[in-house]
Design a protein around this motif. Structure first.
Motif, PDB file in Angstrom:
ATOM      1  N   PRO A 148     -14.404  -8.928   0.239  1.00  0.00           N
ATOM      2  CA  PRO A 148     -15.064 -10.282  -0.044  1.00  0.00           C
ATOM      3  C   PRO A 148     -15.132 -10.923   1.286  1.00  0.00           C
ATOM      4  O   PRO A 148     -14.318 -11.132   2.147  1.00  0.00           O
ATOM      5  N   ARG A 149     -16.163 -12.030   1.184  1.00  0.00           N
ATOM      6  CA  ARG A 149     -16.216 -13.157   2.265  1.00  0.00           C
ATOM      7  C   ARG A 149     -15.629 -14.324   1.969  1.00  0.00           C
ATOM      8  O   ARG A 149     -15.146 -15.121   2.917  1.00  0.00           O
ATOM      9  N   LEU A 150     -15.126 -14.411   0.750  1.00  0.00           N
ATOM     10  CA  LEU A 150     -14.291 -15.609   0.393  1.00  0.00           C
ATOM     11  C   LEU A 150     -13.368 -15.150  -0.573  1.00  0.00           C
ATOM     12  O   LEU A 150     -13.541 -14.314  -1.510  1.00  0.00           O
ATOM     13  N   LEU A 151     -11.976 -15.462  -0.408  1.00  0.00           N
ATOM     14  CA  LEU A 151     -11.052 -15.265  -1.141  1.00  0.00           C
ATOM     15  C   LEU A 151     -10.371 -16.769  -1.789  1.00  0.00           C
ATOM     16  O   LEU A 151     -10.035 -17.531  -0.984  1.00  0.00           O
ATOM     17  N   LEU A 152     -10.175 -16.679  -3.403  1.00  0.00           N
ATOM     18  CA  LEU A 152      -9.474 -17.748  -3.946  1.00  0.00           C
ATOM     19  C   LEU A 152      -8.353 -17.407  -4.531  1.00  0.00           C
ATOM     20  O   LEU A 152      -8.372 -16.263  -5.403  1.00  0.00           O
ATOM     21  N   LEU A 153      -7.187 -17.487  -4.007  1.00  0.00           N
ATOM     22  CA  LEU A 153      -5.941 -17.200  -4.570  1.00  0.00           C
ATOM     23  C   LEU A 153      -4.976 -18.505  -4.964  1.00  0.00           C
ATOM     24  O   LEU A 153      -4.680 -19.360  -4.248  1.00  0.00           O
ATOM     25  N   ASP A 154      -4.719 -18.226  -6.244  1.00  0.00           N
ATOM     26  CA  ASP A 154      -3.783 -19.300  -7.021  1.00  0.00           C
ATOM     27  C   ASP A 154      -2.319 -18.727  -7.161  1.00  0.00           C
ATOM     28  O   ASP A 154      -2.332 -17.867  -8.128  1.00  0.00           O
ATOM     29  N   GLU A 155      -1.480 -19.345  -6.618  1.00  0.00           N
ATOM     30  CA  GLU A 155       0.047 -18.789  -6.531  1.00  0.00           C
ATOM     31  C   GLU A 155       0.005 -17.389  -6.289  1.00  0.00           C
ATOM     32  O   GLU A 155       0.757 -16.504  -7.236  1.00  0.00           O
ATOM     33  N   PRO A 156      -0.457 -17.052  -5.252  1.00  0.00           N
ATOM     34  CA  PRO A 156      -0.611 -15.446  -4.946  1.00  0.00           C
ATOM     35  C   PRO A 156       0.641 -14.591  -4.858  1.00  0.00           C
ATOM     36  O   PRO A 156       0.810 -13.471  -5.230  1.00  0.00           O
ATOM     37  N   THR A 157       1.951 -15.401  -4.545  1.00  0.00           N
ATOM     38  CA  THR A 157       2.925 -14.616  -4.052  1.00  0.00           C
ATOM     39  C   THR A 157       3.937 -14.606  -5.323  1.00  0.00           C
ATOM     40  O   THR A 157       5.284 -14.217  -5.130  1.00  0.00           O
ATOM     41  N   SER A 158       3.405 -15.155  -6.562  1.00  0.00           N
ATOM     42  CA  SER A 158       4.594 -15.345  -7.564  1.00  0.00           C
ATOM     43  C   SER A 158       4.953 -13.797  -8.030  1.00  0.00           C
ATOM     44  O   SER A 158       4.095 -12.915  -8.390  1.00  0.00           O
ATOM     45  N   GLY A 159       6.336 -13.759  -8.220  1.00  0.00           N
ATOM     46  CA  GLY A 159       6.674 -12.640  -8.445  1.00  0.00           C
ATOM     47  C   GLY A 159       6.870 -11.408  -7.486  1.00  0.00           C
ATOM     48  O   GLY A 159       7.235 -10.490  -7.889  1.00  0.00           O
ATOM     49  N   LEU A 160       6.625 -11.823  -6.067  1.00  0.00           N
ATOM     50  CA  LEU A 160       7.009 -10.875  -5.071  1.00  0.00           C
ATOM     51  C   LEU A 160       8.301 -11.173  -4.348  1.00  0.00           C
ATOM     52  O   LEU A 160       8.521 -12.170  -4.132  1.00  0.00           O
ATOM     53  N   ASP A 161       8.863 -10.204  -3.986  1.00  0.00           N
ATOM     54  CA  ASP A 161      10.008 -10.415  -3.377  1.00  0.00           C
ATOM     55  C   ASP A 161       9.775 -10.898  -1.930  1.00  0.00           C
ATOM     56  O   ASP A 161       8.660 -10.664  -1.295  1.00  0.00           O
ATOM     57  N   PRO A 162      10.689 -11.267  -1.226  1.00  0.00           N
ATOM     58  CA  PRO A 162      10.674 -11.823   0.279  1.00  0.00           C
ATOM     59  C   PRO A 162       9.777 -10.753   1.196  1.00  0.00           C
ATOM     60  O   PRO A 162       8.997 -11.161   1.982  1.00  0.00           O
TER      61      PRO A 162
END
Length: 305
Positions: A151-165
């Motif tokens: 995509p040319r545009l990325l909309l990310l809402d709380e994208p790292t929720s649930g990911l470890d460091p």
């Protein structure tokens, strides 16, 4: 050059209650912009307006030059979206999920194996039902579907929720690579410390209004927040050397001297302190964080904690 996103005086009312009011901004190709605000500030409404899921009550929204509600539907192939709460049909496999979204976007599925690698999902997970996935795996699958079709545009809402460091770091490495290729990224997150060295611009919203917009350095200057300087004199240095100046240094029990310095005096103070390097054993300069800047602008709006 046409902006990737352009909002002009956008408002949205729900039964005469404003969710967003008179918001204007534009995002250009290759920008990574953080959208910051507390729950209920209007971030999700803004993202829905950009996606074309809601029609604004007033103002105009343009995505890649088109009205996202009634414009050219082919534009949607160039938009990737990761919602805050990822939800997939639990009986489908990861590969089936990607195939379903690829058909919706009318993009080829040929690169699905590469997408699994990019987001850190093992290829063995492709044929497993989503119900067997952990929360972090589902989040990564959600990112994979957002990246379908480059995509040319990325909309990310709380994208790292649930990911470890470790996975958070690899996630941002991936997003920065897309940015370098020209993808525009609008990222909404409460994890402000993650955004400090990654977002080149910050948009702060509160009570449905945009209250700040600029780089972190620009917002620091506007906020006039002090810089914290801490250093330790060497054993043969006299503390009185610095005590005679206008800055009131606080001497701690561990012999460190520290003070909050007005941003207009920062360079002069640092120059004076470091004029004799042999007089110092260590020095730390702490700039206001994005958390500090965010709190400052919210307080200016009179928001109660």
């Amino acid at each position: 050059m046409t902006s990737t996103i352009s909002l002009k005086n956008v408002s949205k009312l729900y039964k005469d209650v404003p969710a967003i009011e008179d918001i204007s901004f534009s995002l250009d190709e290759g920008e990574l912009v953080a959208l910051v605000g507390h729950n209920g500030a209007g971030k999700t409404t803004l993202i829905k307006a950009i996606l074309g899921l809601i029609r604004p009550t007033g103002g105009t929204v343009r995505v890649l030059g088109e009205d996202p509600v009634s414009g050219n539907l082919s534009v949607r192939k160039d938009v990737g979206y990761l919602p805050e709460s990822v939800s997939f049909h639990l009986a489908l496999t990861g590969k089936e999920i990607l195939s379903f979204y690829a058909r919706l976007k009318r993009v080829p599925m040929s690169g699905w194996q590469n997408l699994f690698d990019l987001v850190g999902l093992a290829k063995t997970a492709a044929d497993r039902p989503v119900r067997t996935y952990s929360k972090g795996m589902r989040q990564r699958l959600g990112l994979a579907q957002a990246l379908l079709g480059e995509p040319r545009l990325l909309l990310l809402d709380e994208p790292t929720s649930g990911l470890d460091p470790a996975l958070r770091r690899s996630f941002y490495d991936l997003i920065l690579e897309f940015k370098r290729k020209g993808t525009t990224v609008l990222l909404s997150s409460h994890a402000l410390s993650e955004l400090e060295d990654r977002a080149e611009r910050v948009i702060i919203v509160n009570r449905g209004r945009k209250i700040a917009d600029g780089s972190l350095d620009e917002l620091r200057r506007i906020a006039c927040l002090p810089t914290h300087i801490r250093f330790k004199p060497s054993a043969n240095a006299a503390v009185e050397t610095w005590s005679r100046g206008s800055v009131k240094w606080l001497e701690r029990k561990d012999k460190f001297l520290e003070a909050d310095i007005d941003h207009r005096e920062k360079i002069a103070v640092i120059s004076a302190v470091t004029s004799d390097p042999d007089a110092l054993t260590s020095m730390t300069i702490i700039e206001p964080t994005l958390d500090d800047v965010y709190a400052h602008f919210l307080q200016g709006q009179g928001r109660k904690p």
